[in-house]
Design an enzyme around this catalytic site. Structure first.
Site, PDB file in Angstrom:
ATOM      1  N   ASP A   4     -57.101 -30.927   4.307  1.00  0.00           N
ATOM      2  CA  ASP A   4     -55.886 -31.704   4.113  1.00  0.00           C
ATOM      3  C   ASP A   4     -55.633 -32.444   5.419  1.00  0.00           C
ATOM      4  OD1 ASP A   4     -53.315 -32.647   3.711  1.00  0.00           O
ATOM      5  OD2 ASP A   4     -52.485 -30.723   3.125  1.00  0.00           O
ATOM      6  N   HIS A  51     -48.433 -28.304   6.326  1.00  0.00           N
ATOM      7  CA  HIS A  51     -48.652 -29.427   7.228  1.00  0.00           C
ATOM      8  C   HIS A  51     -48.304 -29.083   8.671  1.00  0.00           C
ATOM      9  CE1 HIS A  51     -48.100 -32.410   3.664  1.00  0.00           C
ATOM     10  NE2 HIS A  51     -49.054 -31.528   3.447  1.00  0.00           N
ATOM     11  N   CYS A 159     -45.078 -38.038   7.710  1.00  0.00           N
ATOM     12  CA  CYS A 159     -45.917 -37.929   6.501  1.00  0.00           C
ATOM     13  C   CYS A 159     -45.996 -39.255   5.758  1.00  0.00           C
ATOM     14  CB  CYS A 159     -45.356 -36.884   5.544  1.00  0.00           C
ATOM     15  SG  CYS A 159     -45.657 -35.194   6.051  1.00  0.00           S
TER      16      CYS A 159
END
Length: 175
Positions: A4, A51, A159
């Site tokens: 990711d 994240h 993001c």
């Protein structure tokens, strides 16, 4: 193998990669092979299962925004001499309430996910006065932006802008 991009923090020609599972470790091995000679990879282990940019975020060369002192202690040695800004914990009343708590996709720390638009200017959620004050105390110009439902949609300003193109090349900030 699973990877990711939000598990990576790019600092010029260096990548700080969060390794929280064996799958991500395998993906980082792959990344190292494919970027060899172009980027240096710095692994952090179990910084987050999600994240990295609500745990640690570069505000400008030499300055990081970190969730806590514990997070700062987990960072690679190459970042040890960087300034670390640790804001106070977010206030519970900064977040909208939802009827179905299962819909909430992020932690209260989502607002650490700020966007640096220049070495001195940072976009910050206007619902976070403590974070705004902290950054202003560190001589940042803060641009408050309304972002009410960030917990529901699972993202912050960084993001939303991972593909931002900036002037300059791959600087060596950790050399």
């Amino acid at each position: 193998m699973m990877f990711d991009g939000a598990q990576c923090l790019r600092l010029g020609r260096d990548l700080v990669v969060n390794i929280s599972t064996e799958n991500r470790a395998q993906a980082c091995d792959w990344l190292e092979r494919h970027l060899e000679g172009r980027f240096r990879i710095h692994r952090v282990h179990r910084l987050s299962d999600s994240h990295i940019d609500s745990m640690v975020l570069a505000l400008r060369p030499g300055t990081l925004l970190v969730r806590s002192k514990d997070v700062a202690d987990l960072l690679p040695p190459a970042l040890a001499n960087w300034d670390m800004i640790v804001p106070p914990p977010p206030e519970g009343n900064n977040f909208p309430r939802y009827e179905d708590d299962d819909l909430v996709l992020t932690s209260p720390f989502i607002d650490l996910n700020v966007l640096s638009v220049s070495p001195d200017t940072v976009l910050v959620n206007d619902a976070c006065p403590e974070l705004i004050r902290t950054l202003e105390q560190h001589r940042f110009t803060v641009v408050p932006v309304r972002h009410r439902h960030r917990r529901l949609f699972g993202g912050g300003f960084h993001c939303f802008t991972l593909d931002t193109v900036r002037d300059g090349g791959p600087e060596d900030y950790l050399g």
